[in-house]
Design an enzyme around this catalytic site. Sequence first.
Site, short mmCIF file in Angstrom:
data_model
loop_
_atom_site.label_atom_id
_atom_site.label_comp_id
_atom_site.label_asym_id
_atom_site.label_seq_id
_atom_site.Cartn_x
_atom_site.Cartn_y
_atom_site.Cartn_z
CB SER A 164 3.39 -2.95 6.78
OG SER A 164 3.04 -1.64 6.35
N PRO A 195 4.71 3.06 8.36
CG PRO A 195 3.36 1.22 8.78
CD PRO A 195 3.38 2.72 8.87
CB CYS A 196 8.44 -0.47 5.13
SG CYS A 196 8.06 -2.20 5.45
CG LEU A 197 5.30 1.57 0.49
CD1 LEU A 197 5.69 1.89 -0.96
CD2 LEU A 197 3.93 2.16 0.81
#
Length: 275
Positions: free
Chosen positions: A177, A173-175
């Site tokens: 998160s 998932p994107c950073l």
Amino acid sequence: MVAQKLERLRTLFAEIGQALVAYSGGIDSTLVAKIAVDVLGDRALAVTANSPALLPEDLEEACIQAATLGIAHQIVQTHELANSNYASNPINRCYFCKSELHDTLRPLAQTLGFPYVVDGLNADDLLDYRPGIQAAQERGVRSPLAEVGASKLEVREMARFLGLPWWNKPAQPCLSSRFPYGEAITLEKLQRVGRAERYLRQLGYQNLRVRSENVTARIELPRDSIPDFILHTNLPELVSTFQSYGFVYVTLDLEGYRSGKLNQVLQQPAVLTNC
């Protein structure tokens, strides 16, 4: 069961006729892109959003995968950090992330004549706290995997059945998160976390997270990898490296890696109220 769901997915895309795939490079959207191009050919387009929360190597890998699949591929730039509703990192941050994404993809789809934007949401995602789902639904995005009831495990089984070499690719998932809700997200912080995770991957660890809270880095690894990490990692060198990135404290989560761990601080009644 897998063969049946694959056939249902093929039928779904045949009915759609044309589709722009919101393509992150993860296994879910990769499977969607694979089926889309198999069924639709040049009437399918994969589009990847390049944002500050995406590692450059993940963007590069998405490009390589799309080329391998043979699907037409474009990259668009998104600007989540420009929205204070996103950068302030509220519990529904993902709503503003997906709003930015699909407010970028939908006009592109309309311009190119694609009636649908489709994403890689699977059936298991519907059971988790994902406010971005609402943003996508508000914008008419379709989720073929969820529509046929495909779980994450079934997605991997279908990808393996189709010979996709990334069938067991770890979720990434994107950073954004990596930060606890309420801590503001900045470009500098995203880059710091990205460099730290890249360092650990270069040591041979793939399924991991570096959670960031102010100036503290908390390393999460699968539980069975922790003994090896402690015994064989040059810990003083690792700490020094992380400190050069801007962290002051470096810790190891003894519980081990668990997806969505930061969501455990949320109380379900409050979450539902804020959806």
